[in-house]
Design a protein around this motif. Sequence first.
Motif, mmCIF file in Angstrom:
data_model
loop_
_atom_site.group_PDB
_atom_site.id
_atom_site.type_symbol
_atom_site.label_atom_id
_atom_site.label_comp_id
_atom_site.label_asym_id
_atom_site.label_seq_id
_atom_site.Cartn_x
_atom_site.Cartn_y
_atom_site.Cartn_z
ATOM 1 N N GLN A 147 37.055 166.320 83.520
ATOM 2 C CA GLN A 147 37.284 166.203 82.078
ATOM 3 C C GLN A 147 36.150 165.418 81.417
ATOM 4 O OE1 GLN A 147 39.657 167.492 80.142
ATOM 5 N NE2 GLN A 147 40.774 168.500 81.797
ATOM 6 N N LYS A 148 35.698 164.361 82.058
ATOM 7 C CA LYS A 148 34.599 163.568 81.508
ATOM 8 C C LYS A 148 33.310 164.387 81.461
ATOM 9 C CE LYS A 148 36.430 159.087 83.011
ATOM 10 N NZ LYS A 148 36.189 157.868 83.833
ATOM 11 N N ASP A 149 33.071 165.189 82.490
ATOM 12 C CA ASP A 149 31.868 166.028 82.506
ATOM 13 C C ASP A 149 31.922 167.072 81.386
ATOM 14 O OD1 ASP A 149 30.983 164.602 84.675
ATOM 15 O OD2 ASP A 149 31.689 166.071 86.164
ATOM 16 N N ASP A 150 33.097 167.639 81.185
ATOM 17 C CA ASP A 150 33.238 168.610 80.091
ATOM 18 C C ASP A 150 33.004 167.952 78.736
ATOM 19 O OD1 ASP A 150 33.792 170.597 81.889
ATOM 20 O OD2 ASP A 150 35.974 170.484 81.648
ATOM 21 N N LYS A 167 31.109 165.279 78.144
ATOM 22 C CA LYS A 167 29.679 165.006 78.013
ATOM 23 C C LYS A 167 28.909 166.269 77.655
ATOM 24 C CE LYS A 167 29.498 161.047 81.168
ATOM 25 N NZ LYS A 167 28.929 160.511 82.433
ATOM 26 N N MET A 168 29.323 167.399 78.200
ATOM 27 C CA MET A 168 28.677 168.660 77.876
ATOM 28 C C MET A 168 28.953 169.041 76.422
ATOM 29 S SD MET A 168 29.085 172.368 79.733
ATOM 30 C CE MET A 168 28.592 171.651 81.315
ATOM 31 N N TYR A 169 30.183 168.797 75.969
ATOM 32 C CA TYR A 169 30.578 169.148 74.598
ATOM 33 C C TYR A 169 29.831 168.301 73.578
ATOM 34 C CZ TYR A 169 33.668 170.052 70.599
ATOM 35 O OH TYR A 169 34.162 170.398 69.381
ATOM 36 N N THR A 170 29.665 167.015 73.879
ATOM 37 C CA THR A 170 29.023 166.087 72.933
ATOM 38 C C THR A 170 27.557 165.846 73.261
ATOM 39 O OG1 THR A 170 29.700 164.181 74.254
ATOM 40 C CG2 THR A 170 31.214 164.919 72.533
ATOM 41 N N GLY A 171 26.978 166.588 74.190
ATOM 42 C CA GLY A 171 25.596 166.345 74.596
ATOM 43 C C GLY A 171 24.591 166.740 73.542
ATOM 44 N N GLU A 172 23.433 166.067 73.577
ATOM 45 C CA GLU A 172 22.339 166.354 72.641
ATOM 46 C C GLU A 172 21.479 167.500 73.169
ATOM 47 O OE1 GLU A 172 21.801 165.043 69.734
ATOM 48 O OE2 GLU A 172 23.248 163.399 69.716
ATOM 49 N N THR A 173 22.093 168.595 73.482
ATOM 50 C CA THR A 173 21.383 169.767 73.997
ATOM 51 C C THR A 173 21.814 170.989 73.196
ATOM 52 O OG1 THR A 173 23.102 170.237 75.645
ATOM 53 C CG2 THR A 173 21.316 168.767 76.310
ATOM 54 N N MET A 174 21.066 172.074 73.345
ATOM 55 C CA MET A 174 21.430 173.303 72.653
ATOM 56 C C MET A 174 22.765 173.829 73.150
ATOM 57 S SD MET A 174 19.339 173.805 70.305
ATOM 58 C CE MET A 174 20.072 175.378 69.852
ATOM 59 N N ALA A 175 23.057 173.598 74.433
ATOM 60 C CA ALA A 175 24.355 174.018 74.958
ATOM 61 C C ALA A 175 25.483 173.244 74.295
ATOM 62 C CB ALA A 175 24.394 173.815 76.471
ATOM 63 N N PHE A 231 30.394 158.528 71.423
ATOM 64 C CA PHE A 231 31.825 158.749 71.664
ATOM 65 C C PHE A 231 32.055 159.017 73.156
ATOM 66 C CE2 PHE A 231 31.144 159.975 67.253
ATOM 67 C CZ PHE A 231 32.158 159.285 66.616
ATOM 68 N N THR A 232 33.040 158.329 73.726
ATOM 69 C CA THR A 232 33.353 158.483 75.147
ATOM 70 C C THR A 232 34.805 158.920 75.319
ATOM 71 O OG1 THR A 232 33.970 156.154 75.355
ATOM 72 C CG2 THR A 232 31.667 156.738 75.808
ATOM 73 N N LEU A 233 35.080 159.517 76.446
ATOM 74 C CA LEU A 233 36.431 159.963 76.768
ATOM 75 C C LEU A 233 36.882 159.250 78.039
ATOM 76 C CD1 LEU A 233 38.754 161.935 76.102
ATOM 77 C CD2 LEU A 233 37.653 163.593 77.630
ATOM 78 N N ASP A 234 37.921 158.436 77.926
ATOM 79 C CA ASP A 234 38.439 157.666 79.055
ATOM 80 C C ASP A 234 39.690 158.371 79.582
ATOM 81 O OD1 ASP A 234 38.927 155.795 80.948
ATOM 82 O OD2 ASP A 234 39.614 154.232 79.567
ATOM 83 N N VAL A 235 39.520 159.161 80.625
ATOM 84 C CA VAL A 235 40.612 159.949 81.186
ATOM 85 C C VAL A 235 41.212 159.208 82.375
ATOM 86 C CG1 VAL A 235 41.278 162.176 82.135
ATOM 87 C CG2 VAL A 235 39.415 162.035 80.460
ATOM 88 N N ASN A 236 42.521 159.128 82.389
ATOM 89 C CA ASN A 236 43.209 158.483 83.508
ATOM 90 C C ASN A 236 44.490 159.278 83.792
ATOM 91 O OD1 ASN A 236 44.069 156.790 85.524
ATOM 92 N ND2 ASN A 236 44.644 155.105 84.151
ATOM 93 N N GLY A 237 44.314 160.436 84.450
ATOM 94 C CA GLY A 237 45.444 161.299 84.736
ATOM 95 C C GLY A 237 46.026 161.129 86.118
#
Length: 292
Positions: free
Chosen positions: A50-53, A55-63, A35-41
């Motif tokens: 927003q894209k970095d957030d 990726k962090m939210y949907t990342g395959e990490t414990m965080a 899933f990707t987020l295409d932000v164009n504000g």
Amino acid sequence: SYYLHVERGRAAVRNHPLVEQAINRLIANLRLDGFTLDVNGGDKAIDQAQKDDWKMYTGETMAGKSLCDYEGTRSFQQMARQSFFSRVESGDLLHLPLVDGRLQTFESHQIRSPYGQRRTRMGRNGDGIFHGAERRGGKIVAYWVTPLDLPARSMLSKRGQAQRNPVHDAAGNRNAVYAGVKHRWNQRRGVSRLSAPRDAMTGFDDLNWANILTAKRRAVVSFIQEDANPKKNEFGTQHDVPQAGQRKGVDVGAGIERVAVEQMGMPGQVLNAPPGKTLKGWDAALPPAAFF
């Protein structure tokens, strides 16, 4: 009972060797990840943040797991795959977005009508609570959930054991995300995808049992013997049989005698045909796959 169908779907996944593999293959074909987020504000810096957030939210990490999953054990992609699996297996489930951004999930058997409310009781206009789904004005406005794991035929026994969760909050924002398999416009709860093929799965079980019996027949009957010169021996049988561990023969009908023997520590049996008769073995093979 509606919840009995839920448990039957789960039993099919647990007990049938092909059901779980089929659902997992379906999920793999759907590609419920990436899933990707295409932000164009209009502001590249804000868009990238927003894209970095995301990726962090949907990342395959414990965080990432701690940010999106209430239990902190599943990533966003794992939750998507598990949600689809539960829809196929049980019929539906409910995700509740929390104020901190995490998702709390309730399975199908946890969506229950509150104590004192019949599961099929409806008002004259069709409003009421149907298996935990509250209908008002012709649409679902709330879901009642409980943290209790109740058996299929059980109901809540006390007030306060179920909590009402509106579909939308006062501002119109989505407050409960329902995911279910529905086939009709007026259907209020999902039905397991495994309800339809249940009879076919029973046929697969019968076929598997036939294979087991075939293997037993091949293992039990070791060999068939016929003597061209029948004669009596000290054991009262018509034919000579192996001497080690020999027991008295038993007439099994049609003039056929069965003698239990033991050779090299392995049990077996000898079938003796009456004079002038020939015994032939059977073919224990099942029809080819093309037959079915």
